[in-house]
Design a protein around this motif. Structure first.
Motif, mmCIF file in Angstrom:
data_model
loop_
_atom_site.group_PDB
_atom_site.id
_atom_site.type_symbol
_atom_site.label_atom_id
_atom_site.label_comp_id
_atom_site.label_asym_id
_atom_site.label_seq_id
_atom_site.Cartn_x
_atom_site.Cartn_y
_atom_site.Cartn_z
ATOM 1 N N LYS A 100 0.820 -1.206 0.000
ATOM 2 C CA LYS A 100 0.000 0.000 0.000
ATOM 3 C C LYS A 100 0.853 1.255 0.000
ATOM 4 N N HIS A 101 1.960 1.211 0.730
ATOM 5 C CA HIS A 101 2.763 2.415 0.913
ATOM 6 C C HIS A 101 3.935 2.516 -0.065
ATOM 7 N N GLN A 102 4.384 1.397 -0.619
ATOM 8 C CA GLN A 102 5.432 1.442 -1.644
ATOM 9 C C GLN A 102 5.135 0.333 -2.655
ATOM 10 N N THR A 103 4.419 0.690 -3.688
ATOM 11 C CA THR A 103 3.839 -0.299 -4.595
ATOM 12 C C THR A 103 4.869 -1.089 -5.389
ATOM 13 N N THR A 104 6.059 -0.534 -5.600
ATOM 14 C CA THR A 104 7.071 -1.224 -6.418
ATOM 15 C C THR A 104 8.071 -2.020 -5.581
ATOM 16 N N ILE A 105 7.862 -2.086 -4.283
ATOM 17 C CA ILE A 105 8.820 -2.763 -3.411
ATOM 18 C C ILE A 105 8.928 -4.250 -3.766
ATOM 19 N N LYS A 106 10.141 -4.777 -3.731
ATOM 20 C CA LYS A 106 10.388 -6.192 -3.991
ATOM 21 C C LYS A 106 10.420 -6.935 -2.659
ATOM 22 N N ILE A 107 9.761 -8.079 -2.609
ATOM 23 C CA ILE A 107 9.632 -8.817 -1.348
ATOM 24 C C ILE A 107 10.181 -10.230 -1.504
ATOM 25 N N VAL A 108 11.102 -10.585 -0.621
ATOM 26 C CA VAL A 108 11.659 -11.936 -0.549
ATOM 27 C C VAL A 108 11.201 -12.555 0.769
ATOM 28 N N LEU A 109 10.546 -13.704 0.688
ATOM 29 C CA LEU A 109 10.087 -14.411 1.890
ATOM 30 C C LEU A 109 10.972 -15.616 2.149
ATOM 31 N N ASN A 139 8.115 -11.546 -4.610
ATOM 32 C CA ASN A 139 9.019 -11.752 -5.745
ATOM 33 C C ASN A 139 9.823 -13.038 -5.661
ATOM 34 N N LEU A 140 9.894 -13.635 -4.468
ATOM 35 C CA LEU A 140 10.653 -14.874 -4.307
ATOM 36 C C LEU A 140 10.343 -15.476 -2.946
ATOM 37 N N ILE A 141 10.282 -16.809 -2.882
ATOM 38 C CA ILE A 141 10.230 -17.536 -1.617
ATOM 39 C C ILE A 141 11.398 -18.508 -1.611
ATOM 40 N N THR A 142 12.046 -18.673 -0.454
ATOM 41 C CA THR A 142 13.311 -19.422 -0.393
ATOM 42 C C THR A 142 13.268 -20.561 0.628
ATOM 43 N N PRO A 143 12.450 -21.576 0.417
ATOM 44 C CA PRO A 143 12.398 -22.691 1.371
ATOM 45 C C PRO A 143 13.577 -23.652 1.189
ATOM 46 N N ASN A 144 13.988 -24.302 2.274
ATOM 47 C CA ASN A 144 14.924 -25.409 2.132
ATOM 48 C C ASN A 144 14.110 -26.692 1.906
ATOM 49 N N TYR A 145 14.805 -27.805 1.782
ATOM 50 C CA TYR A 145 14.127 -29.065 1.441
ATOM 51 C C TYR A 145 13.042 -29.440 2.460
ATOM 52 N N PRO A 146 13.339 -29.482 3.778
ATOM 53 C CA PRO A 146 12.286 -29.850 4.741
ATOM 54 C C PRO A 146 11.126 -28.866 4.742
ATOM 55 N N ALA A 166 4.339 -21.058 -10.620
ATOM 56 C CA ALA A 166 3.349 -20.432 -11.493
ATOM 57 C C ALA A 166 2.835 -19.131 -10.875
ATOM 58 N N TYR A 167 2.994 -18.985 -9.549
ATOM 59 C CA TYR A 167 2.503 -17.818 -8.835
ATOM 60 C C TYR A 167 3.634 -16.922 -8.336
ATOM 61 N N CYS A 168 4.784 -17.542 -8.038
ATOM 62 C CA CYS A 168 5.914 -16.811 -7.467
ATOM 63 C C CYS A 168 7.181 -17.636 -7.682
ATOM 64 N N GLY A 182 24.064 -28.993 -1.497
ATOM 65 C CA GLY A 182 24.649 -27.704 -1.850
ATOM 66 C C GLY A 182 24.183 -27.158 -3.179
ATOM 67 N N THR A 183 23.450 -27.939 -3.944
ATOM 68 C CA THR A 183 22.893 -27.450 -5.202
ATOM 69 C C THR A 183 21.515 -26.857 -4.927
ATOM 70 N N ASP A 184 21.313 -25.617 -5.367
ATOM 71 C CA ASP A 184 20.024 -24.955 -5.227
ATOM 72 C C ASP A 184 19.302 -24.998 -6.572
ATOM 73 N N TYR A 185 17.991 -24.822 -6.524
ATOM 74 C CA TYR A 185 17.189 -24.900 -7.745
ATOM 75 C C TYR A 185 16.233 -23.718 -7.780
ATOM 76 N N LEU A 186 16.355 -22.902 -8.829
ATOM 77 C CA LEU A 186 15.486 -21.747 -9.003
ATOM 78 C C LEU A 186 14.381 -22.095 -9.992
ATOM 79 N N PHE A 187 13.148 -21.979 -9.535
ATOM 80 C CA PHE A 187 11.975 -22.252 -10.368
ATOM 81 C C PHE A 187 11.287 -20.923 -10.698
ATOM 82 N N GLU A 188 11.142 -20.645 -11.985
ATOM 83 C CA GLU A 188 10.397 -19.476 -12.455
ATOM 84 C C GLU A 188 9.449 -19.914 -13.559
ATOM 85 N N ASN A 189 8.165 -19.642 -13.358
ATOM 86 C CA ASN A 189 7.164 -20.010 -14.369
ATOM 87 C C ASN A 189 7.291 -21.478 -14.779
#
Length: 257
Positions: A100-109, A139-146, A166-168, A182-189
């Motif tokens: 609401k207060h900064q519409t273009t802000i990028k959010i990492v959870l 803009n991104l969520i960063t869960p580990n395996y568990p 498909a959503y984030c 130690g290998t990470d996996y980035l999923f986009e779309n």
């Protein structure tokens, strides 16, 4: 204008860990080394060491927003990382206020379901159903395996991460995997990019997940692509892990971004 004032402003909404290995204090150290100016918003007070978690006290959504409000009014915050937070209801209110207060802000959870010492904060199983309103706004969520296993309702983690993307975008952290550690996996779309480690050995650290997500947040604030931000943050975190042999790492940027 001073050089530090020219840096992007970033914000951490997370727990206060007295060891400074995780939470707000770790994020601020990471932000500083990654050439951004960090603000810290406390969402919980923890009682812990680097190896033992005793208890925590949650701050209410009102107390969290009261901390954010004057900063968002005075400064243009480019990106925010959200870590330990009481529950999804509080999370949704915090995100709504940010948007609401900064519409273009990028959010990492960075979902914190369990402390590295073993203390459980949440059980967000069947997560897509409950987290969908969140995923559509970040803009991104960063869960580990568990965490991905729990939040995905025990669905196979790669399948769950692909569905969520498909959503984030989802960065599935590989530090807890039994294979390809130690290998990470980035999923986009629903597309996956494999991010392999650049070192063969690391020393485990308290708060390494916080550091990774904070480094991504700082890099996104400087208008890098998500893939480049994840690659940079991975190198930074590997450097942090190998800064010494203890559970508490040192922050220092020693490579070209």
């Amino acid at each position: 204008m001073s050089k530090i004032a020219q840096r992007p402003y970033v914000m951490s909404i997370a727990g206060f860990d007295p060891t400074a290995g995780a939470g707000i204090l770790a994020d601020i150290k990471c932000f500083e080394q990654n050439e951004t100016y960090g603000f810290g918003i406390c969402s919980a007070l923890t009682v812990q060491t680097d190896s033992e978690f005793l208890k925590n006290s949650w701050l209410s959504v009102t107390e969290i927003i009261d901390q954010m409000a004057p900063l968002l009014y005075r400064f243009k915050v480019a990106a925010v990382k959200i870590g330990l937070i009481k529950d999804i209801a509080v999370l949704l209110e915090v995100i709504a206020y940010l948007k609401k207060h900064q519409t273009t802000i990028k959010i990492v959870l960075d979902p914190v379901l369990k402390a590295s010492a073993g203390y459980a904060f949440h059980d967000w199983d069947a997560g897509l159903k409950h987290l969908l309103p969140v995923l559509k706004q970040i803009n991104l969520i960063t869960p580990n395996y568990p965490e991905m296993l729990s939040m995905g309702g025990q669905e196979e983690v790669f399948t769950a991460a692909g569905s969520w993307s498909a959503y984030c975008p989802v960065l599935l952290k590989g530090g807890h995997m039994k294979t390809h550690i130690g290998t990470d996996y980035l999923f986009e779309n629903k597309k996956m990019v494999e991010l392999k480690p650049s070192v063969t050995k690391v020393y485990q650290k308290h708060g390494s997940g916080c550091v990774l997500s904070a480094a991504i947040t700082a890099t996104l604030a400087k208008n890098h692509t998500l893939l480049d931000a994840c690659k940079h943050a991975k190198k930074y975190t590997e450097q942090f892990l190998n800064s010494n042999e203890s559970l508490l790492g040192h922050h220092k940027l020693q490579f070209t971004q």
